[in-house]
Design a protein around this motif. Structure first.
Motif, short mmCIF file in Angstrom:
data_model
loop_
_atom_site.label_atom_id
_atom_site.label_comp_id
_atom_site.label_asym_id
_atom_site.label_seq_id
_atom_site.Cartn_x
_atom_site.Cartn_y
_atom_site.Cartn_z
N ASN A 106 0.83 -1.21 0.00
CA ASN A 106 0.00 0.00 0.00
C ASN A 106 0.86 1.26 0.00
OD1 ASN A 106 -2.34 -1.52 0.01
ND2 ASN A 106 -2.62 -1.41 2.23
N ALA A 107 1.96 1.23 0.75
CA ALA A 107 2.85 2.39 0.78
C ALA A 107 3.45 2.65 -0.60
CB ALA A 107 3.96 2.18 1.81
N GLY A 108 3.92 1.59 -1.25
CA GLY A 108 4.44 1.75 -2.61
C GLY A 108 3.39 2.23 -3.57
N LEU A 109 2.18 1.72 -3.42
CA LEU A 109 1.07 2.12 -4.28
C LEU A 109 0.76 3.61 -4.13
CD1 LEU A 109 -1.27 0.89 -6.15
CD2 LEU A 109 -2.65 0.93 -4.08
N VAL A 110 0.68 4.08 -2.89
CA VAL A 110 0.34 5.48 -2.64
C VAL A 110 1.44 6.40 -3.15
CG1 VAL A 110 -0.12 7.20 -0.85
CG2 VAL A 110 -1.16 4.93 -0.69
N ILE A 111 2.69 6.01 -2.93
CA ILE A 111 3.81 6.83 -3.43
C ILE A 111 3.76 6.91 -4.96
CG2 ILE A 111 6.32 6.89 -3.70
CD1 ILE A 111 6.48 5.81 -0.81
N SER A 112 3.42 5.82 -5.59
CA SER A 112 3.29 5.84 -7.04
C SER A 112 2.20 6.82 -7.48
CB SER A 112 2.98 4.44 -7.56
OG SER A 112 2.94 4.41 -8.96
N LEU A 113 1.10 6.83 -6.74
CA LEU A 113 0.01 7.76 -7.07
C LEU A 113 0.43 9.21 -6.88
CD1 LEU A 113 -3.04 5.86 -5.47
CD2 LEU A 113 -2.49 6.09 -7.90
N THR A 114 1.29 9.47 -5.90
CA THR A 114 1.76 10.85 -5.72
C THR A 114 2.53 11.33 -6.94
OG1 THR A 114 3.88 10.28 -4.66
CG2 THR A 114 1.96 10.50 -3.22
N SER A 115 3.19 10.41 -7.62
CA SER A 115 3.97 10.80 -8.81
C SER A 115 3.06 11.23 -9.95
CB SER A 115 4.88 9.66 -9.25
OG SER A 115 4.14 8.59 -9.80
N PHE A 116 1.79 10.85 -9.91
CA PHE A 116 0.84 11.33 -10.91
C PHE A 116 0.57 12.83 -10.72
CE2 PHE A 116 -1.50 7.03 -11.77
CZ PHE A 116 -0.31 6.50 -12.23
N LEU A 117 0.82 13.30 -9.51
CA LEU A 117 0.63 14.72 -9.21
C LEU A 117 1.93 15.50 -9.34
CD1 LEU A 117 -1.62 14.18 -6.08
CD2 LEU A 117 -2.36 15.32 -8.17
N TYR A 118 3.02 14.90 -8.87
CA TYR A 118 4.34 15.55 -8.92
C TYR A 118 5.36 14.44 -9.09
CZ TYR A 118 8.46 18.11 -7.20
OH TYR A 118 9.71 18.67 -7.06
N PHE A 119 5.86 14.27 -10.30
CA PHE A 119 6.62 13.07 -10.63
C PHE A 119 7.83 12.81 -9.73
CE2 PHE A 119 9.62 10.54 -13.18
CZ PHE A 119 8.84 9.41 -13.36
N PRO A 120 8.64 13.83 -9.37
CA PRO A 120 9.80 13.54 -8.51
C PRO A 120 9.46 12.92 -7.16
CG PRO A 120 10.07 15.67 -9.58
CD PRO A 120 8.66 15.21 -9.87
N SER A 121 8.21 13.02 -6.74
CA SER A 121 7.84 12.44 -5.44
C SER A 121 7.96 10.93 -5.44
CB SER A 121 6.42 12.85 -5.06
OG SER A 121 5.47 12.28 -5.94
N ILE A 122 8.16 10.33 -6.60
CA ILE A 122 8.35 8.88 -6.65
C ILE A 122 9.59 8.47 -5.85
CG2 ILE A 122 9.81 8.73 -8.72
CD1 ILE A 122 7.91 6.43 -9.64
#
Length: 331
Positions: A143-159
């Motif tokens: 779930n943590a990896g999934l949510v971090i991936s979703l953040t990159s849809f908003l701001y890619f470097p957040s991956i």
């Protein structure tokens, strides 16, 4: 006022609302219409396009959204900290600190992809803090990896916050290769579905959703206000380091590891804006939540009441002065 925030009273939510409105009154009087940057993700671009027709007619919607985001993040992050028992008793000090910190820079009064991401990153930190002795660690890391991936849809470097997951696995779990693989699978899953939809829709152009990355040192036009804000961020943080070191042997192992994770969270948040940088402080709002945790520790443990009052009122006076000064500069 600090005394009230040291309690867990629901009335503090009203005080937070008052703080949020008063400390950002310039943003309500002069609403800023956000513009997506090249480094922002496709989802944030579409979100702004969705808001644009209404925002053009009623621009105050943007500071209202910002206020809602900041208050919800402050309260949820405070609940996470209280649940993890990072402080000896439940308080609203992290929420107060977060509202103050997010008022230090005018760029942090504005809607941005990084501000939205803070809501998700607080959740990620809470999940990772629960890894220690958790009977279902694979669910948490996925779930943590999934949510971090979703953040990159908003701001890619957040991956890059996937590094926080890896640190949590190193510090809180015995090595288990399957947990690392599951974390990576969680990171890849949203992109798998995104590319599948693009392929089935006949719109196969994955590079559009995978921006290029570059690392460089931003060049800012620092003024007196920026330097004062930076000092106000650093001083309570350094004081908290002294108190944490003094109390570290009294902490439970899980609490110690949670504080270590917050420190890693802060370091990553400070470094990420160097990727595809923009010449403003906008994306450094990613560090506001971990800073708020350390500031709250200072507010809770400071032995001399006058230290708390001085720090608190320096924040208030500086922020109010900044609100008054901005109209004079921007004409």
């Amino acid at each position: 006022m600090i005394g009230s925030f040291k309690t867990n009273s629901p009335l503090n939510i009203i005080f937070l609302l008052i703080y949020g409105v008063v400390l950002k009154f310039y943003a309500f009087l002069h609403p800023h219409i956000p513009v997506a940057q090249a480094t922002d993700g496709f989802l944030y671009h579409r979100f702004l396009n969705f808001l644009a027709p209404f925002g053009k007619e009623v621009p105050i919607i943007y500071p209202i959204i910002v206020l809602i985001l900041i208050l919800s993040q402050a309260i949820s992050f405070t609940n996470f900290i209280n649940n993890q028992k990072l402080l000896p008793k439940a308080t609203y000090l992290p929420a107060m600190a977060y509202v103050l910190i997010t008022s230090l820079f005018p760029e942090w009064w504005q809607l941005s992809s990084a501000l939205i991401i803070n809501s998700l990153l607080a959740w990620v930190w809470a999940m990772l803090s629960n890894l220690f002795n958790n009977p279902r660690p694979k669910t948490l890391v996925f779930n943590a990896g999934l949510v971090i991936s979703l953040t990159s849809f908003l701001y890619f470097p957040s991956i890059c916050f996937i590094l926080m997951v890896f640190f949590a696995l190193i510090s809180m779990r015995p090595f288990n290769l399957s947990e690392w693989i599951i974390a990576i699978l969680g990171l890849l899953t949203p992109y798998y579905f995104l590319f599948a939809v693009l392929f089935l829709a006949g719109n196969w152009n994955p590079l559009t959703y995978l921006p290029s990355l570059s690392v460089s040192i931003p060049k800012f036009q620092y003024d007196m206000w920026a330097w004062v804000a930076i000092v106000l961020l650093i001083i309570p943080f350094l004081i908290s380091g002294f108190y944490i070191q003094r109390n570290i042997l009294k902490m439970l192992i899980q609490v110690r590891k949670s504080w270590s994770l917050i420190l890693v969270y802060l370091i990553i948040a400070l470094l990420i804006p160097f990727i595809n940088f923009a010449s403003s402080f906008e994306y450094w709002i990613l560090c506001a939540l971990p800073f708020a945790a350390f500031h709250a520790y200072t507010y809770f443990y400071a032995e001399k009441k006058w230290i708390l009052l001085v720090i608190h009122w320096l924040f208030i006076i500086f922020i109010l002065t900044l609100n008054i000064w901005l109209p004079a500069v921007k004409g």
